[in-house]
Design a protein around this motif. Structure first.
Motif, PDB file in Angstrom:
ATOM      1  N   PRO A  60       7.833 -23.050 -40.902  1.00 38.83           N
ATOM      2  CA  PRO A  60       7.758 -24.432 -40.415  1.00 38.83           C
ATOM      3  C   PRO A  60       7.868 -24.496 -38.896  1.00 38.83           C
ATOM      4  CG  PRO A  60       9.929 -23.991 -41.313  1.00 38.83           C
ATOM      5  CD  PRO A  60       9.095 -22.782 -41.616  1.00 38.83           C
ATOM      6  N   GLU A  61       7.306 -25.538 -38.309  1.00 35.10           N
ATOM      7  CA  GLU A  61       7.464 -25.805 -36.893  1.00 35.10           C
ATOM      8  C   GLU A  61       8.644 -26.747 -36.718  1.00 35.10           C
ATOM      9  OE1 GLU A  61       3.865 -27.494 -35.464  1.00 35.10           O
ATOM     10  OE2 GLU A  61       2.618 -25.763 -35.987  1.00 35.10           O
ATOM     11  N   VAL A  62       9.686 -26.282 -36.065  1.00 29.58           N
ATOM     12  CA  VAL A  62      10.882 -27.104 -35.852  1.00 29.58           C
ATOM     13  C   VAL A  62      11.106 -27.223 -34.354  1.00 29.58           C
ATOM     14  CG1 VAL A  62      13.341 -27.379 -36.320  1.00 29.58           C
ATOM     15  CG2 VAL A  62      11.871 -26.250 -38.009  1.00 29.58           C
ATOM     16  N   THR A  63      10.939 -28.417 -33.831  1.00 26.47           N
ATOM     17  CA  THR A  63      11.058 -28.622 -32.389  1.00 26.47           C
ATOM     18  C   THR A  63      11.875 -29.878 -32.085  1.00 26.47           C
ATOM     19  OG1 THR A  63       8.951 -29.816 -32.385  1.00 26.47           O
ATOM     20  CG2 THR A  63       8.876 -27.475 -31.831  1.00 26.47           C
ATOM     21  N   PHE A  64      12.534 -29.851 -30.946  1.00 29.82           N
ATOM     22  CA  PHE A  64      13.321 -30.974 -30.462  1.00 29.82           C
ATOM     23  C   PHE A  64      13.030 -31.127 -28.964  1.00 29.82           C
ATOM     24  CE2 PHE A  64      15.555 -29.020 -33.998  1.00 29.82           C
ATOM     25  CZ  PHE A  64      15.859 -30.105 -34.814  1.00 29.82           C
ATOM     26  N   HIS A  65      13.075 -32.367 -28.465  1.00 28.27           N
ATOM     27  CA  HIS A  65      12.700 -32.626 -27.081  1.00 28.27           C
ATOM     28  C   HIS A  65      13.692 -33.557 -26.386  1.00 28.27           C
ATOM     29  CE1 HIS A  65       8.704 -30.902 -27.820  1.00 28.27           C
ATOM     30  NE2 HIS A  65       8.691 -31.596 -28.941  1.00 28.27           N
ATOM     31  N   ASN A  66      13.888 -33.352 -25.104  1.00 28.89           N
ATOM     32  CA  ASN A  66      14.629 -34.274 -24.243  1.00 28.89           C
ATOM     33  C   ASN A  66      13.600 -35.108 -23.484  1.00 28.89           C
ATOM     34  OD1 ASN A  66      15.793 -35.316 -21.748  1.00 28.89           O
ATOM     35  ND2 ASN A  66      17.589 -34.062 -22.173  1.00 28.89           N
ATOM     36  N   THR A  67      13.626 -36.415 -23.689  1.00 28.51           N
ATOM     37  CA  THR A  67      12.645 -37.303 -23.045  1.00 28.51           C
ATOM     38  C   THR A  67      13.223 -38.031 -21.833  1.00 28.51           C
ATOM     39  OG1 THR A  67      13.185 -39.221 -24.430  1.00 28.51           O
ATOM     40  CG2 THR A  67      11.531 -37.667 -25.285  1.00 28.51           C
ATOM     41  N   ASN A  68      14.375 -37.586 -21.339  1.00 31.83           N
ATOM     42  CA  ASN A  68      15.014 -38.211 -20.175  1.00 31.83           C
ATOM     43  C   ASN A  68      15.303 -39.688 -20.438  1.00 31.83           C
ATOM     44  OD1 ASN A  68      16.183 -38.168 -17.606  1.00 31.83           O
ATOM     45  ND2 ASN A  68      14.268 -38.651 -16.558  1.00 31.83           N
ATOM     46  N   LEU A  69      15.761 -39.948 -21.655  1.00 31.77           N
ATOM     47  CA  LEU A  69      16.175 -41.312 -21.987  1.00 31.77           C
ATOM     48  C   LEU A  69      17.450 -41.673 -21.236  1.00 31.77           C
ATOM     49  CD1 LEU A  69      15.469 -43.730 -23.892  1.00 31.77           C
ATOM     50  CD2 LEU A  69      17.061 -42.720 -25.540  1.00 31.77           C
ATOM     51  N   TYR A  70      18.318 -40.669 -21.052  1.00 28.78           N
ATOM     52  CA  TYR A  70      19.574 -40.865 -20.327  1.00 28.78           C
ATOM     53  C   TYR A  70      19.756 -39.739 -19.311  1.00 28.78           C
ATOM     54  CZ  TYR A  70      20.835 -44.154 -24.036  1.00 28.78           C
ATOM     55  OH  TYR A  70      20.850 -45.209 -24.922  1.00 28.78           O
ATOM     56  N   ASN A  71      20.470 -40.053 -18.267  1.00 22.55           N
ATOM     57  CA  ASN A  71      20.896 -39.073 -17.268  1.00 22.55           C
ATOM     58  C   ASN A  71      22.125 -39.672 -16.595  1.00 22.55           C
ATOM     59  OD1 ASN A  71      21.218 -37.113 -15.324  1.00 22.55           O
ATOM     60  ND2 ASN A  71      19.158 -37.299 -14.461  1.00 22.55           N
ATOM     61  N   VAL A  72      23.228 -39.700 -17.329  1.00 18.32           N
ATOM     62  CA  VAL A  72      24.366 -40.525 -16.932  1.00 18.32           C
ATOM     63  C   VAL A  72      25.123 -39.986 -15.720  1.00 18.32           C
ATOM     64  CG1 VAL A  72      24.687 -41.451 -19.255  1.00 18.32           C
ATOM     65  CG2 VAL A  72      25.886 -39.357 -18.606  1.00 18.32           C
ATOM     66  N   ASP A  73      24.974 -38.683 -15.436  1.00 16.77           N
ATOM     67  CA  ASP A  73      25.704 -38.118 -14.307  1.00 16.77           C
ATOM     68  C   ASP A  73      24.800 -37.587 -13.202  1.00 16.77           C
ATOM     69  OD1 ASP A  73      24.627 -35.945 -15.579  1.00 16.77           O
ATOM     70  OD2 ASP A  73      26.500 -34.802 -15.719  1.00 16.77           O
ATOM     71  N   SER A 119      11.899 -32.431 -21.267  1.00 16.59           N
ATOM     72  CA  SER A 119      10.746 -31.674 -21.721  1.00 16.59           C
ATOM     73  C   SER A 119       9.700 -31.547 -20.618  1.00 16.59           C
ATOM     74  CB  SER A 119      10.115 -32.362 -22.939  1.00 16.59           C
ATOM     75  OG  SER A 119       8.853 -31.816 -23.237  1.00 16.59           O
ATOM     76  N   GLU A 120       9.032 -30.412 -20.598  1.00 16.68           N
ATOM     77  CA  GLU A 120       7.955 -30.206 -19.633  1.00 16.68           C
ATOM     78  C   GLU A 120       6.807 -31.177 -19.841  1.00 16.68           C
ATOM     79  OE1 GLU A 120       5.754 -26.526 -20.264  1.00 16.68           O
ATOM     80  OE2 GLU A 120       6.574 -26.421 -22.297  1.00 16.68           O
ATOM     81  N   PHE A 121       6.745 -31.798 -21.023  1.00 19.30           N
ATOM     82  CA  PHE A 121       5.679 -32.748 -21.310  1.00 19.30           C
ATOM     83  C   PHE A 121       5.965 -34.141 -20.771  1.00 19.30           C
ATOM     84  CE2 PHE A 121       5.534 -29.799 -25.116  1.00 19.30           C
ATOM     85  CZ  PHE A 121       4.516 -29.020 -24.589  1.00 19.30           C
ATOM     86  N   ILE A 122       7.174 -34.395 -20.331  1.00 24.38           N
ATOM     87  CA  ILE A 122       7.538 -35.708 -19.796  1.00 24.38           C
ATOM     88  C   ILE A 122       7.317 -35.668 -18.289  1.00 24.38           C
ATOM     89  CG2 ILE A 122       9.315 -37.495 -19.693  1.00 24.38           C
ATOM     90  CD1 ILE A 122       8.388 -36.752 -22.514  1.00 24.38           C
ATOM     91  N   GLN A 123       6.108 -36.001 -17.873  1.00 24.23           N
ATOM     92  CA  GLN A 123       5.732 -35.913 -16.466  1.00 24.23           C
ATOM     93  C   GLN A 123       5.471 -37.273 -15.827  1.00 24.23           C
ATOM     94  OE1 GLN A 123       5.663 -33.062 -14.692  1.00 24.23           O
ATOM     95  NE2 GLN A 123       6.315 -31.880 -16.486  1.00 24.23           N
ATOM     96  N   GLY A 124       5.319 -38.299 -16.668  1.00 22.17           N
ATOM     97  CA  GLY A 124       4.980 -39.621 -16.148  1.00 22.17           C
ATOM     98  C   GLY A 124       3.483 -39.768 -15.946  1.00 22.17           C
ATOM     99  N   PHE A 125       3.036 -41.009 -15.899  1.00 28.36           N
ATOM    100  CA  PHE A 125       1.616 -41.304 -15.703  1.00 28.36           C
ATOM    101  C   PHE A 125       1.490 -42.764 -15.310  1.00 28.36           C
ATOM    102  CE2 PHE A 125       2.698 -41.351 -20.260  1.00 28.36           C
ATOM    103  CZ  PHE A 125       2.511 -42.697 -20.568  1.00 28.36           C
ATOM    104  N   THR A 126       0.305 -43.160 -14.919  1.00 24.69           N
ATOM    105  CA  THR A 126       0.050 -44.566 -14.590  1.00 24.69           C
ATOM    106  C   THR A 126      -0.987 -45.126 -15.548  1.00 24.69           C
ATOM    107  OG1 THR A 126      -1.647 -43.953 -12.976  1.00 24.69           O
ATOM    108  CG2 THR A 126       0.606 -44.263 -12.160  1.00 24.69           C
ATOM    109  N   LEU A 127      -0.821 -46.396 -15.878  1.00 23.20           N
ATOM    110  CA  LEU A 127      -1.754 -47.096 -16.748  1.00 23.20           C
ATOM    111  C   LEU A 127      -2.099 -48.447 -16.135  1.00 23.20           C
ATOM    112  CD1 LEU A 127      -0.148 -46.637 -20.316  1.00 23.20           C
ATOM    113  CD2 LEU A 127      -2.233 -45.535 -19.482  1.00 23.20           C
TER     114      LEU A 127
END
Length: 375
Positions: A247-260, A333-341
């Protein structure tokens, strides 16, 4: 890790106590959506029509909670794609949970079964958590297994249903049979009839609106990168099925919080790091399926984002913490880079996400409450 090991050991004991489970009198006939592979089904819990129907009743039966106020369906409602519409779940004793209820759509293909617990191996083991967990309390049956089995045995219908589903068992009404039946029903909750599916797999060229078509191109573009975490038929990157060796088991940090300012999440929920103890696992959570995402608000592991529009704002900013001035996280995550729409592009992307709604799944009588029409 210890809690997970204990849960796995407990379910193993239950299954051994319940018997071998190798007899399947009436095999369940899968009616898989186009483009879906065969689900992976444990050898000791083969699918059968009788088992699925028993599991459906148990899933909706409030007698599975100690005080008789809640069932599995209390936190997993069909009209919300088997979520509950709450910010975080509410247990049978009134205890508020720290996490949002996840959708059960296509849970048969989920390689991990909670937001950040890597040690629950299958749906049979997962069923024990709401039944017997004490922190938080969900159904609150810890220490009351005898009461639960007594309730089911004294019901006019259950003994016969258990005997039909588990004819090989000397005592069909058992905890092993309860969790097996619930898991079997949950594996049937397949959602693959959305406009996106009809366009992609059914060759219905008019199934998607022009706006949704444009949004689909955006979604699968490298510019936005959504496809890295929400890919394939499951729209998730944590997947298992019969054709996969592992199985593919993955978890990601999306920078939802950065309290410190150094990547920390609130102490109340730090994700995968709570199990591994590794700093780099801070704030890492499973990517949920995006199927039916338009009806599963609010969003994220703690339900802290109210709308899909705000979810897009979160990712466009490179994480909500960036938008709030905390900056990027060393753990994101390296995938959380931001973008413009542009405003039009954002609307197109929302249209595509709405096209993932499978209205038949949300009303399919095979998945509905059997007690609603039972005298």
């Amino acid at each position: 890790m210890r809690r997970g090991v204990l849960r796995t050991g407990f379910v193993g004991w239950l299954l051994l106590a319940g018997g071998c489970g190798n007899v399947n009198p009436a095999p369940y006939e899968w009616k898989l959506p186009l483009g879906f592979p065969d689900p992976a089904v444990p050898e000791d819990n083969p699918m059968s029509t009788a088992k699925v129907e028993l599991g459906r009743r148990l899933f909706y039966d409030k007698r599975l909670s100690a005080n008789g106020t809640q069932s599995c369906a209390s936190c997993h409602r069909q009209e919300y794609a088997f979520t509950d519409g709450r910010t975080t779940a509410l247990g049978s004793t009134g205890e508020h949970h720290r996490r949002n209820s996840m959708s059960l759509a296509n849970v048969a293909y989920a390689a991990s079964l909670t937001w950040a617990d890597p040690v629950v191996p299958d749906l049979e083991a997962q069923a024990l958590v709401p039944l017997f967990g004490t922190h938080p309390v969900e159904l609150g049956m810890a220490g009351q297994e005898t009461l639960l089995l007594q309730r089911l045995s004294e019901d006019a219908r259950y003994p016969k249903l258990f005997a039909q589903a588990f004819p090989e068992q000397r005592q069909p009404v058992s905890m092993a049979s309860v969790v097996r039946a619930i898991a079997a029903f949950e594996r049937t909750l397949l959602s693959g009839g959305s406009p996106y599916d009809r366009y992609t797999y059914g060759d219905e060229v008019d199934a998607l609106s022009p706006s949704a078509m444009r949004g689909m191109k955006l979604f699968f573009s490298q510019r936005l990168g959504c496809l890295h975490c929400h890919r394939g038929f499951a729209f998730s990157d944590s997947v298992k099925h019969k054709l996969m060796a592992f199985p593919e088991v993955t978890f990601h940090n999306t920078n939802l919080y950065n309290v410190d300012g150094h990547g920390a999440y609130p102490a109340t929920d730090q994700g995968l790091a709570e199990f591994t103890g590794k700093p780099e696992d801070m704030g890492r959570f499973r990517s949920p399926t995006l199927r039916n995402v338009a009806v599963t608000a609010p969003y994220m592991h703690d339900g802290s984002i109210a709308t899909l529009s705000e979810v897009l704002d979160h990712y466009a900013a490179g994480g909500r913490a960036c938008a709030q001035g905390s900056g990027p996280s060393p753990y994101q995550s390296e995938f959380i880079q931001g973008f413009t729409l542009t405003a039009e592009e954002k609307q197109d992307l929302l249209s595509f996400l709405e096209s993932l709604t499978d209205t038949k799944f949300l009303t399919d009588p095979r998945f509905s409450d059997p007690f609603a029409s039972t005298p």
